[in-house]
Motif scaffolding. Structure first.
Motif, PDB file in Angstrom:
ATOM      1  N   ASP A  90     -16.544   0.701  -5.709  1.00  0.00           N
ATOM      2  CA  ASP A  90     -17.038  -0.135  -4.622  1.00  0.00           C
ATOM      3  C   ASP A  90     -16.121  -1.317  -4.330  1.00  0.00           C
ATOM      4  O   ASP A  90     -16.565  -2.325  -3.801  1.00  0.00           O
ATOM      5  CB  ASP A  90     -18.465  -0.625  -4.914  1.00  0.00           C
ATOM      6  CG  ASP A  90     -19.185  -1.069  -3.632  1.00  0.00           C
ATOM      7  OD1 ASP A  90     -18.875  -0.490  -2.577  1.00  0.00           O
ATOM      8  OD2 ASP A  90     -20.009  -1.990  -3.705  1.00  0.00           O
ATOM      9  N   ARG A  91     -14.844  -1.246  -4.708  1.00  0.00           N
ATOM     10  CA  ARG A  91     -13.851  -2.235  -4.332  1.00  0.00           C
ATOM     11  C   ARG A  91     -12.482  -1.726  -4.782  1.00  0.00           C
ATOM     12  O   ARG A  91     -12.390  -0.841  -5.640  1.00  0.00           O
ATOM     13  CB  ARG A  91     -14.112  -3.604  -4.964  1.00  0.00           C
ATOM     14  CG  ARG A  91     -13.911  -3.666  -6.475  1.00  0.00           C
ATOM     15  CD  ARG A  91     -13.991  -5.104  -6.990  1.00  0.00           C
ATOM     16  NE  ARG A  91     -12.824  -5.899  -6.626  1.00  0.00           N
ATOM     17  CZ  ARG A  91     -12.887  -6.962  -5.819  1.00  0.00           C
ATOM     18  NH1 ARG A  91     -14.027  -7.340  -5.284  1.00  0.00           N
ATOM     19  NH2 ARG A  91     -11.786  -7.660  -5.542  1.00  0.00           N
ATOM     20  N   LEU A  92     -11.452  -2.286  -4.193  1.00  0.00           N
ATOM     21  CA  LEU A  92     -10.089  -1.995  -4.619  1.00  0.00           C
ATOM     22  C   LEU A  92      -9.300  -3.294  -4.609  1.00  0.00           C
ATOM     23  O   LEU A  92      -9.381  -4.066  -3.648  1.00  0.00           O
ATOM     24  CB  LEU A  92      -9.421  -0.965  -3.698  1.00  0.00           C
ATOM     25  CG  LEU A  92      -9.926   0.469  -3.800  1.00  0.00           C
ATOM     26  CD1 LEU A  92      -9.283   1.326  -2.716  1.00  0.00           C
ATOM     27  CD2 LEU A  92      -9.648   1.057  -5.172  1.00  0.00           C
ATOM     28  N   ASP A  93      -8.547  -3.521  -5.666  1.00  0.00           N
ATOM     29  CA  ASP A  93      -7.764  -4.746  -5.782  1.00  0.00           C
ATOM     30  C   ASP A  93      -6.284  -4.540  -5.461  1.00  0.00           C
ATOM     31  O   ASP A  93      -5.624  -5.459  -4.989  1.00  0.00           O
ATOM     32  CB  ASP A  93      -7.890  -5.307  -7.205  1.00  0.00           C
ATOM     33  CG  ASP A  93      -9.337  -5.563  -7.582  1.00  0.00           C
ATOM     34  OD1 ASP A  93      -9.925  -6.516  -7.038  1.00  0.00           O
ATOM     35  OD2 ASP A  93      -9.887  -4.791  -8.390  1.00  0.00           O
ATOM     36  N   ILE A  94      -5.786  -3.336  -5.735  1.00  0.00           N
ATOM     37  CA  ILE A  94      -4.345  -3.059  -5.591  1.00  0.00           C
ATOM     38  C   ILE A  94      -4.184  -1.670  -4.972  1.00  0.00           C
ATOM     39  O   ILE A  94      -4.861  -0.722  -5.385  1.00  0.00           O
ATOM     40  CB  ILE A  94      -3.642  -3.085  -6.963  1.00  0.00           C
ATOM     41  CG1 ILE A  94      -3.850  -4.437  -7.670  1.00  0.00           C
ATOM     42  CG2 ILE A  94      -2.157  -2.766  -6.819  1.00  0.00           C
ATOM     43  CD1 ILE A  94      -3.657  -4.359  -9.166  1.00  0.00           C
ATOM     44  N   TRP A  95      -3.287  -1.559  -4.012  1.00  0.00           N
ATOM     45  CA  TRP A  95      -3.002  -0.253  -3.399  1.00  0.00           C
ATOM     46  C   TRP A  95      -1.491  -0.086  -3.340  1.00  0.00           C
ATOM     47  O   TRP A  95      -0.794  -0.901  -2.723  1.00  0.00           O
ATOM     48  CB  TRP A  95      -3.593  -0.156  -2.004  1.00  0.00           C
ATOM     49  CG  TRP A  95      -3.476   1.214  -1.398  1.00  0.00           C
ATOM     50  CD1 TRP A  95      -2.347   1.811  -0.916  1.00  0.00           C
ATOM     51  CD2 TRP A  95      -4.538   2.150  -1.213  1.00  0.00           C
ATOM     52  NE1 TRP A  95      -2.632   3.073  -0.442  1.00  0.00           N
ATOM     53  CE2 TRP A  95      -3.971   3.304  -0.612  1.00  0.00           C
ATOM     54  CE3 TRP A  95      -5.909   2.141  -1.482  1.00  0.00           C
ATOM     55  CZ2 TRP A  95      -4.736   4.418  -0.277  1.00  0.00           C
ATOM     56  CZ3 TRP A  95      -6.667   3.252  -1.155  1.00  0.00           C
ATOM     57  CH2 TRP A  95      -6.088   4.377  -0.557  1.00  0.00           C
ATOM     58  N   VAL A  96      -0.972   0.979  -3.962  1.00  0.00           N
ATOM     59  CA  VAL A  96       0.464   1.262  -3.957  1.00  0.00           C
ATOM     60  C   VAL A  96       0.727   2.525  -3.146  1.00  0.00           C
ATOM     61  O   VAL A  96       0.269   3.619  -3.513  1.00  0.00           O
ATOM     62  CB  VAL A  96       1.011   1.429  -5.389  1.00  0.00           C
ATOM     63  CG1 VAL A  96       2.518   1.711  -5.339  1.00  0.00           C
ATOM     64  CG2 VAL A  96       0.728   0.193  -6.228  1.00  0.00           C
ATOM     65  N   ASN A  97       1.455   2.386  -2.044  1.00  0.00           N
ATOM     66  CA  ASN A  97       1.843   3.528  -1.216  1.00  0.00           C
ATOM     67  C   ASN A  97       3.153   4.119  -1.733  1.00  0.00           C
ATOM     68  O   ASN A  97       4.234   3.815  -1.229  1.00  0.00           O
ATOM     69  CB  ASN A  97       2.006   3.079   0.237  1.00  0.00           C
ATOM     70  CG  ASN A  97       0.684   2.835   0.921  1.00  0.00           C
ATOM     71  OD1 ASN A  97      -0.185   3.691   0.944  1.00  0.00           O
ATOM     72  ND2 ASN A  97       0.525   1.641   1.479  1.00  0.00           N
ATOM     73  N   ASN A  98       3.037   4.945  -2.755  1.00  0.00           N
ATOM     74  CA  ASN A  98       4.226   5.551  -3.350  1.00  0.00           C
ATOM     75  C   ASN A  98       4.511   6.955  -2.818  1.00  0.00           C
ATOM     76  O   ASN A  98       5.652   7.397  -2.835  1.00  0.00           O
ATOM     77  CB  ASN A  98       4.070   5.616  -4.875  1.00  0.00           C
ATOM     78  CG  ASN A  98       5.149   6.437  -5.531  1.00  0.00           C
ATOM     79  OD1 ASN A  98       6.290   6.025  -5.644  1.00  0.00           O
ATOM     80  ND2 ASN A  98       4.790   7.649  -5.956  1.00  0.00           N
ATOM     81  N   ALA A  99       3.499   7.664  -2.354  1.00  0.00           N
ATOM     82  CA  ALA A  99       3.670   9.062  -1.946  1.00  0.00           C
ATOM     83  C   ALA A  99       4.691   9.178  -0.824  1.00  0.00           C
ATOM     84  O   ALA A  99       4.717   8.370   0.107  1.00  0.00           O
ATOM     85  CB  ALA A  99       2.335   9.648  -1.506  1.00  0.00           C
ATOM     86  N   GLY A 100       5.527  10.190  -0.923  1.00  0.00           N
ATOM     87  CA  GLY A 100       6.523  10.445   0.107  1.00  0.00           C
ATOM     88  C   GLY A 100       6.951  11.895   0.072  1.00  0.00           C
ATOM     89  O   GLY A 100       6.746  12.596  -0.923  1.00  0.00           O
ATOM     90  N   ALA A 101       7.527  12.351   1.157  1.00  0.00           N
ATOM     91  CA  ALA A 101       7.993  13.731   1.237  1.00  0.00           C
ATOM     92  C   ALA A 101       9.288  13.895   0.444  1.00  0.00           C
ATOM     93  O   ALA A 101      10.185  13.058   0.526  1.00  0.00           O
ATOM     94  CB  ALA A 101       8.218  14.124   2.693  1.00  0.00           C
ATOM     95  N   ASP A 102       9.371  14.971  -0.328  1.00  0.00           N
ATOM     96  CA  ASP A 102      10.587  15.295  -1.075  1.00  0.00           C
ATOM     97  C   ASP A 102      11.398  16.307  -0.267  1.00  0.00           C
ATOM     98  O   ASP A 102      11.052  17.478  -0.203  1.00  0.00           O
ATOM     99  CB  ASP A 102      10.219  15.868  -2.449  1.00  0.00           C
ATOM    100  CG  ASP A 102      11.436  16.191  -3.311  1.00  0.00           C
ATOM    101  OD1 ASP A 102      12.565  16.085  -2.798  1.00  0.00           O
ATOM    102  OD2 ASP A 102      11.255  16.551  -4.489  1.00  0.00           O
ATOM    103  N   VAL A 103      12.467  15.832   0.353  1.00  0.00           N
ATOM    104  CA  VAL A 103      13.325  16.721   1.147  1.00  0.00           C
ATOM    105  C   VAL A 103      14.636  17.020   0.432  1.00  0.00           C
ATOM    106  O   VAL A 103      15.570  17.557   1.032  1.00  0.00           O
ATOM    107  CB  VAL A 103      13.606  16.116   2.546  1.00  0.00           C
ATOM    108  CG1 VAL A 103      12.322  15.958   3.337  1.00  0.00           C
ATOM    109  CG2 VAL A 103      14.342  14.785   2.422  1.00  0.00           C
TER     110      VAL A 103
END
Length: 264
Positions: A90-103
């Protein structure tokens, strides 16, 4: 409020999300956060066995992991990822956008330049922007939060060849977006970006001697960076030690050293 030195890098009682956490940098960040006391939502598009391995490491660290799946190039999946992650505690303190396409190391390596660029645009850029804006709105409503995006150290100076022409514009877009989102969400939500250099992930393990030598030569530390080097920087930006850091691009490259490469 300034954190005391003894707990400034701890994430006790915090909940973090790391996308693309089934291996490599994402796994290192997720497990580092867990060792610092956070409970972690870990995400992958399809690597279920890898995500379970990450969850097992987090459990061994004494923290709790919640697994979630989805394709961040798809808007409906992005919405489901956010809803599922938020509903866990019911909450989030930290969000890391690490996902990416492997080309570089998957079947996508055989695609044309235009196909690779389209994939990177939809996954790395649009996916990051969608997730960050929606998460930022929720964090702002709750009164606090941290978002960390993933750029590239050479995006601002350029690198010759197809990889530079692919990752320069896409990672550069993420870095520019980070600064604008930070301005939009301040002072409640901090938004920063990591810009790794030559990091020895799967591609680095199997690369040629030329690239191995070049990676070392272009760092003042004369070595490849490790996934743990990136995770340590992510921990700093996520932690109370960085409460005065926002709209920053933190390079993790051992000090870039330019090497003149004559045209062949």
């Amino acid at each position: 409020m300034t954190a005391s030195p003894e707990n400034s890098l701890m994430l006790t009682n915090q909940t973090a999300v790391v996308t693309g956490a089934a291996s490599g940098i994402g796994r290192a960040i997720a497990t580092t956060f867990a060792r610092a006391g956070a409970d972690v939502v870990i995400h992958t598009r399809s690597n279920k066995s890898g995500l379970q391995e990450t969850a097992d490491i987090i459990a061994d660290a004494g923290s709790t992991a919640h697994q979630i799946y989805g394709d961040i190039s798809n808007k409906d999946d992005c919405d489901a990822i956010i809803s599922g992650a938020w509903a866990w505690q019911d909450r989030l303190d930290i969000w890391v956008n690490n996902a990416g396409a492997d080309v570089l190391t998957t079947e996508s390596a055989t695609k044309s330049f235009e196909e690779k660029l389209d994939l990177l645009w939809h996954v790395d850029v649009l996916g990051t922007i969608r997730l960050s804006r929606a998460v930022g709105e929720r964090m702002s409503a709750q009164g606090s939060g941290v978002i960390i995006n993933m750029g590239w150290d050479q995006a601002t100076q350029g690198m010759e060849g197809e990889p530079g022409e692919l990752f320069g514009p896409t990672k550069g877009a993420i870095m520019a977006f980070t600064k604008s989102l930070a301005a939009s969400l301040a002072p409640k939500v901090r938004v920063n970006c990591l810009a790794p250099g030559w990091i020895q992930t799967k591609w680095g393990d199997d690369t040629s001697q030329y690239w191995n030598d070049r990676a070392k030569a272009e760092s003042l530390m004369n070595r490849w960076g490790s996934v743990d080097d990136v995770a340590a920087a992510a921990l700093f930006l996520a932690s109370p030690a960085a409460t005065f850091q926002t709209a920053q691009i933190l390079q993790v490259n051992g000090g870039f050293r330019y090497q003149h490469r004559p045209r062949s």
